[in-house]
Design a protein around this motif. Structure first.
Motif, PDB file in Angstrom:
ATOM      1  N   ASP A  32      -3.487   1.992  12.067  1.00  0.00           N
ATOM      2  CA  ASP A  32      -3.890   2.765  10.888  1.00  0.00           C
ATOM      3  C   ASP A  32      -5.331   2.373  10.530  1.00  0.00           C
ATOM      4  OD1 ASP A  32      -3.345   4.530   8.746  1.00  0.00           O
ATOM      5  OD2 ASP A  32      -2.767   2.882   7.414  1.00  0.00           O
ATOM      6  N   ASP A  54      -6.527  -7.656  11.617  1.00  0.00           N
ATOM      7  CA  ASP A  54      -7.457  -6.954  10.721  1.00  0.00           C
ATOM      8  C   ASP A  54      -8.716  -7.802  10.502  1.00  0.00           C
ATOM      9  OD1 ASP A  54      -6.902  -4.378   8.643  1.00  0.00           O
ATOM     10  OD2 ASP A  54      -8.645  -5.617   8.173  1.00  0.00           O
ATOM     11  N   ASP A  93     -11.463  -8.831  14.928  1.00  0.00           N
ATOM     12  CA  ASP A  93     -11.831  -7.464  15.290  1.00  0.00           C
ATOM     13  C   ASP A  93     -10.915  -6.978  16.415  1.00  0.00           C
ATOM     14  OD1 ASP A  93     -13.073  -5.187  16.274  1.00  0.00           O
ATOM     15  OD2 ASP A  93     -15.092  -5.966  15.924  1.00  0.00           O
ATOM     16  N   GLY A 116       0.817  -3.133   4.195  1.00  0.00           N
ATOM     17  CA  GLY A 116       1.878  -2.148   3.906  1.00  0.00           C
ATOM     18  C   GLY A 116       2.647  -1.735   5.154  1.00  0.00           C
ATOM     19  N   SER A 143       0.839  -1.191   0.000  1.00  0.00           N
ATOM     20  CA  SER A 143       0.000   0.000   0.000  1.00  0.00           C
ATOM     21  C   SER A 143       0.874   1.240   0.000  1.00  0.00           C
ATOM     22  CB  SER A 143      -0.920   0.024   1.224  1.00  0.00           C
ATOM     23  OG  SER A 143      -0.154   0.267   2.387  1.00  0.00           O
TER      24      SER A 143
HETATM   25  C1  LIG Z   1      -6.288   2.012   5.746  1.00  0.00           C
HETATM   26  S1  LIG Z   1      -6.407   0.302   6.044  1.00  0.00           S
HETATM   27  C2  LIG Z   1      -4.841  -0.041   6.769  1.00  0.00           C
HETATM   28  C3  LIG Z   1      -3.722   0.002   5.780  1.00  0.00           C
HETATM   29  C4  LIG Z   1      -2.450  -0.598   6.321  1.00  0.00           C
HETATM   30  N1  LIG Z   1      -1.842   0.265   7.303  1.00  0.00           N
HETATM   31  C5  LIG Z   1      -1.475  -0.822   5.210  1.00  0.00           C
HETATM   32  O1  LIG Z   1      -0.500  -0.086   5.106  1.00  0.00           O
HETATM   33  O2  LIG Z   1      -1.662  -1.766   4.445  1.00  0.00           O
HETATM   34  C6  LIG Z   1      -7.503   0.243   7.404  1.00  0.00           C
HETATM   35  C7  LIG Z   1      -7.825  -1.155   7.880  1.00  0.00           C
HETATM   36  O3  LIG Z   1      -8.505  -1.068   9.132  1.00  0.00           O
HETATM   37  C8  LIG Z   1      -9.243  -2.268   9.242  1.00  0.00           C
HETATM   38  N2  LIG Z   1     -10.210  -2.201  10.345  1.00  0.00           N
HETATM   39  C9  LIG Z   1     -11.242  -1.347  10.529  1.00  0.00           C
HETATM   40  N3  LIG Z   1     -11.916  -1.639  11.653  1.00  0.00           N
HETATM   41  C10 LIG Z   1     -11.284  -2.699  12.219  1.00  0.00           C
HETATM   42  C11 LIG Z   1     -11.512  -3.470  13.389  1.00  0.00           C
HETATM   43  N4  LIG Z   1     -12.525  -3.206  14.230  1.00  0.00           N
HETATM   44  N5  LIG Z   1     -10.679  -4.506  13.639  1.00  0.00           N
HETATM   45  C12 LIG Z   1      -9.663  -4.792  12.792  1.00  0.00           C
HETATM   46  N6  LIG Z   1      -9.407  -4.100  11.669  1.00  0.00           N
HETATM   47  C13 LIG Z   1     -10.197  -3.066  11.377  1.00  0.00           C
HETATM   48  C14 LIG Z   1      -9.906  -2.387   7.878  1.00  0.00           C
HETATM   49  O4  LIG Z   1     -10.328  -3.709   7.642  1.00  0.00           O
HETATM   50  C15 LIG Z   1      -8.761  -1.941   6.954  1.00  0.00           C
HETATM   51  O5  LIG Z   1      -8.091  -3.041   6.405  1.00  0.00           O
END
Ligand SMILES: C[S@@+](CC[C@H](N)C(=O)[O-])C[C@H]1O[C@@H](n2cnc3c(N)ncnc32)[C@H](O)[C@@H]1O
Length: 258
Positions: free
Chosen positions: A120, A78, A96, A59, A28
């Motif tokens: 993130d 995730d 979660d 990423g 990413s």
């Molecule tokens: C912007 S992405 C992260 C990108 C990551 N930092 C990368 O560089 O690849 C945000 C992530 O937060 C995850 N997310 C949102 N709510 C969540 C939760 N309650 N538990 C786990 N993951 C969660 C989403 O599934 C998503 O994949």
């Protein structure tokens, strides 16, 4: 392809960090946000143990692995499945990050308490500012609680927050648990994005105070036994019209201010 889709494809083609990530096999463009945050704040070091909350597609896991090297250890969490990375010391759990049973799985995998917690995570974006801010605050407050439960004393924390009414209160809350708190927007974060990163440097070892006077903690709808957030605004099946507890209270607070 519709006009909107074409514009998106064009934007991506001209996106420096997207192209760089593709060229260097990072999953990413966000990878560069973590590199830049680390350059500025020296959060993660070689051999560190790191927990990455909201890690898909991976990423930040890759960036963290580049920094900690083969003697460090990284566990990510995730909701989405993360395609395994070719390193023995990087593990991703599907689940979660607000659920105690998933956090326990992560703790059980770690060789020792983490030096750094990075988050993130983004809630599902609805496009409605209040809703997105409230959902983001719930996730980030959960990340802060997790940091206070898991981190080594002296450990570091970085978390993405969507700006809104309670942003400053969140930063204040972080500063209660760390020697220093900072806010920053790395170059790789798009100007038009409401995201900002909050940094906590050197965890002071305090337990998370559920009775805190902070309005953020008061807004949470948690299961007192587990510190799990039970607000409906975090449910995956939420509709745009559905007001979670936090969203409702932010609206009430705003109308009182006005
Ligand atoms: C912007 S992405 C992260 C990108 C990551 N930092 C990368 O560089 O690849 C945000 C992530 O937060 C995850 N997310 C949102 N709510 C969540 C939760 N309650 N538990 C786990 N993951 C969660 C989403 O599934 C998503 O994949």
């Amino acid at each position: 392809m519709g006009k909107k889709d074409k514009r998106w494809v064009l934007q991506r083609k001209n996106d420096h960090y997207y192209n760089l990530a593709k060229k260097r096999n990072y999953r990413s463009r966000a990878t560069y946000k973590l590199f830049q945050l680390n350059e500025k704040f020296n959060l993660i070091k070689e051999r560190n143990v790191v927990v990455d909350l909201g890690c898909a597609p991976g990423g930040w896991l890759q960036a963290a692995r580049d920094i900690v090297g083969d003697k460090g250890f990284i566990v990510g969490i995730d909701l989405q499945t993360v395609k395994p990375l070719p390193y023995e010391n990087v593990i991703a759990i599907k689940g979660d990050m607000t659920k105690e049973e998933i956090l326990k799985q992560a703790r059980d995998l770690l060789p020792e308490k983490p030096d750094v917690i990075i988050c993130d995570a983004s809630p599902n974006i609805s496009g409605v500012w209040d809703v997105d801010h409230a959902r983001s605050l719930e996730l980030t407050t959960m990340a802060l609680m997790t940091a206070t439960k898991m981190l080594k004393k002296g450990g570091n924390f970085v978390v993405k927050v969507f700006q809104g009414d309670l942003f400053e209160k969140y930063v204040q809350l972080v500063s209660e648990y760390f020697d220093k708190a900072f806010t920053t927007k790395p170059r790789a974060s798009r100007d038009e994005s409401a995201e900002v990163y909050v940094i906590g440097k050197r965890f002071n070892g305090r337990k998370f105070d559920m009775n805190s006077k902070s309005p953020i903690v008061k807004l949470l709808d948690t299961n007192p036994k587990e510190n799990e957030i039970t607000s409906p605004s975090l449910r995956k099946d939420i509709s745009k019209e559905d007001s979670g507890l936090m969203i409702k209270r932010i609206k009430e607070m705003r109308s009182k201010k006005e």
